[in-house]
Design a protein around this motif. Structure first.
Motif, short mmCIF file in Angstrom:
data_model
loop_
_atom_site.label_atom_id
_atom_site.label_comp_id
_atom_site.label_asym_id
_atom_site.label_seq_id
_atom_site.Cartn_x
_atom_site.Cartn_y
_atom_site.Cartn_z
N GLU A 187 0.83 -1.21 0.00
CA GLU A 187 0.00 0.00 0.00
C GLU A 187 0.86 1.26 0.00
O GLU A 187 1.97 1.27 0.53
CB GLU A 187 -0.93 0.00 1.21
CG GLU A 187 -2.10 -0.98 1.03
CD GLU A 187 -2.87 -1.26 2.32
OE1 GLU A 187 -3.84 -2.04 2.25
OE2 GLU A 187 -2.47 -0.74 3.38
N GLY A 188 0.31 2.31 -0.60
CA GLY A 188 1.06 3.56 -0.68
C GLY A 188 2.11 3.52 -1.77
O GLY A 188 2.91 4.44 -1.92
N ARG A 189 2.15 2.43 -2.52
CA ARG A 189 3.04 2.31 -3.68
C ARG A 189 2.18 1.99 -4.90
O ARG A 189 1.08 1.45 -4.75
CB ARG A 189 4.03 1.15 -3.47
CG ARG A 189 4.93 1.37 -2.28
CD ARG A 189 5.78 0.16 -1.93
NE ARG A 189 6.46 0.44 -0.67
CZ ARG A 189 7.62 1.09 -0.60
NH1 ARG A 189 8.26 1.45 -1.68
NH2 ARG A 189 8.16 1.36 0.57
N PRO A 190 2.66 2.28 -6.11
CA PRO A 190 1.84 2.00 -7.30
C PRO A 190 1.81 0.51 -7.63
O PRO A 190 2.30 0.08 -8.68
CB PRO A 190 2.54 2.83 -8.39
CG PRO A 190 3.97 2.89 -7.96
CD PRO A 190 3.95 2.92 -6.45
N ILE A 191 1.27 -0.29 -6.69
CA ILE A 191 1.19 -1.74 -6.88
C ILE A 191 -0.27 -2.16 -6.85
O ILE A 191 -0.95 -1.98 -5.84
CB ILE A 191 1.99 -2.49 -5.78
CG1 ILE A 191 3.47 -2.06 -5.79
CG2 ILE A 191 1.87 -4.00 -5.97
CD1 ILE A 191 4.31 -2.65 -4.67
#
Lengths: 301, 301
Positions: free
Chosen positions: B61-65
């Motif tokens: 989370e908080g990453r472009p995943i």
């Protein structure tokens, strides 16, 4: 500028998966001298026996190699026999006959005493130190060694290391000398013993330069056939020191190019048995492969 | 452009000379996704069990995943336990519990089907092929494998290799797959099986790119301490593919830079246990180390 090498001249008998050769000319000083002579005049200090004649001398003739320091002793020349298996990363020694090399006491002709670049190939460390002390004006002195001296004469080796500018060693021996597995930390520990520049040879993986201000690495050249790895390390040293002596100064950019020229020359050496390939080179061959190294390592930012 | 990874998510228990960690988040898809997310949006296809909760999900989370392809199955998540000794070049597996991974059948959400860059991490080759066939529009498909599949399912692996653009493999496995000791010749033989680009990972010695028109090599970063090598290869793949997807085209200059970014990211991964160091990076850290790689490989002609 000239480069001086002190080391062995030998007759080698070699067996590899690609073939074999009997009693061919070899030895660290021989590989070094032939290689360095493509870059600069070379002075050789070594000992040979009665069996070293005009046929062997031809190897040095017609090249800028001063053989006045090649001592003739009574007896047979140093002989080495070995074989390589599998990936050929390590030689298995079958026989060593020191012969005249057993009592080698390097003698420098007076004309050698002004040499600027000096390479102390793998011989007894006390002899390396004696040669080094006779050349107080040298700009750069390099030293090679092996596990035999690291384990057998550690104090003598440390004294010699305290008086040189550069050490060349393979990665396994670097770890052994430092007593440290991690390579950058082993390199830092060896540099504290004296040499401000350390060159670590890693066989097929290339070589690395360790200095105060950082690292430089060159890969091994990806050859599709290796016929005989004998002399690759001494050839590397000859290319490295020969280029530096030609350049005249051990600046950082020159040391990087020297590492690449060493790698270039070693990549030729292993293409055929003994000195065969090295003796057949032209300056264009060398520059072409130098350019190959640039292409296989450079990237745009 | 996005990059899609299919592979494992695991809980790893790891012991190295620098310490140990119990049941920390790992797995090829995890290392790949976190790493690639520094470069480009990532889509992940993997399976986890009931024990994978919000705490683990926070890693993504908080990453472009995009985790819509992260399947929840009933049971426990894949577990691996291993230890490293000496130079830490090879893991000794102590325990493997496949758990929900044993019946993994990758399912691609419809929104993933337009992915341009795809990485088939180390899973059963038939599953790799099934995923590949569902992505006919992909611009570049890369594949990793291991000795277990090379020896156990050689025909399935060859079918998968026939349908990919790029293979990533370590040098030992490259020699095993080709049945050839010489690395450039092994690389040529593997390229004949399908992948026009071959990336060979060589641990502390770095990595090489083998293509129709030549070679490119990057050294390993000379770290003074390696705490945990787990996931270094998958991190390398994440940096490589993530950069390529961001660049948008697998041109030769991009492939070279990708190899360096892969090496950069792998050098961070091993600095601490599991994902610890990877999760703490900033773009400036990455660019600084990329510049270090340039400095330690470039030389003037």
């Amino acid at each position: 500028m000239s480069v001086l090498v002190v080391g062995s001249v030998a007759f080698d008998s070699i067996k590899t998966p690609a073939g074999e050769a009997q009693e061919i000319l070899g030895g660290a000083a021989t590989y070094f001298a032939v290689t360095a002579s493509y870059f600069t005049p070379v002075r050789i200090v070594a000992v040979v026996g009665d069996d070293f004649g005009s046929e062997q001398l031809k190897t040095f003739e017609g090249r800028p190699i001063d053989t006045s320091g090649l001592e003739r002793a009574s007896g047979r020349t140093f002989r080495w026999a070995g074989e390589y298996h599998g990936d050929m990363n390590e030689a298995k020694t079958l026989d060593t006959q020191l012969n005249v090399f057993a009592n080698f006491a390097p003698k420098l002709p007076p004309a050698y005493l002004d040499t600027d670049f000096v390479f102390l190939a793998n011989i007894q460390p006390t002899l390396q130190l004696e040669v080094r002390e006779q050349l107080p004006k040298a700009r750069l002195v390099g030293l090679d060694t092996m596990n035999y001296w690291i384990n057998g004469t550690p104090d003598e080796l440390r004294r010699a290391l305290g008086r040189v500018d550069l050490m060349m060693i393979n990665d396994k021996e670097a770890r052994m000398l430092a007593g440290i597995d991690n390579l950058p930390r082993a390199a830092a520990a060896i540099r504290k013993l004296g040499p401000r520049t350390l060159v670590i040879k890693r066989g097929e993986y290339g070589a690395g330069l360790f200095q105060e201000d950082g690292f430089f690495f060159a890969p091994g050249y990806p050859l599709e056939e290796i016929r005989d790895p004998t002399g690759a390390g001494d050839t590397f040293a000859g290319g490295f020191m020969g280029y530096l002596a030609r350049a005249g100064e051990a600046s950082l950019p020159n040391l990087r190019r020297a590492l690449v020229y060493g790698s270039v020359m070693a990549s030729f050496a292993v293409e055929d048995f003994g000195l065969t390939r090295l003796l057949s080179l032209t300056p264009a061959h060398i520059e072409d492969r130098f350019e190959q190294f640039r292409r296989m390592t450079h990237f745009d930012v």
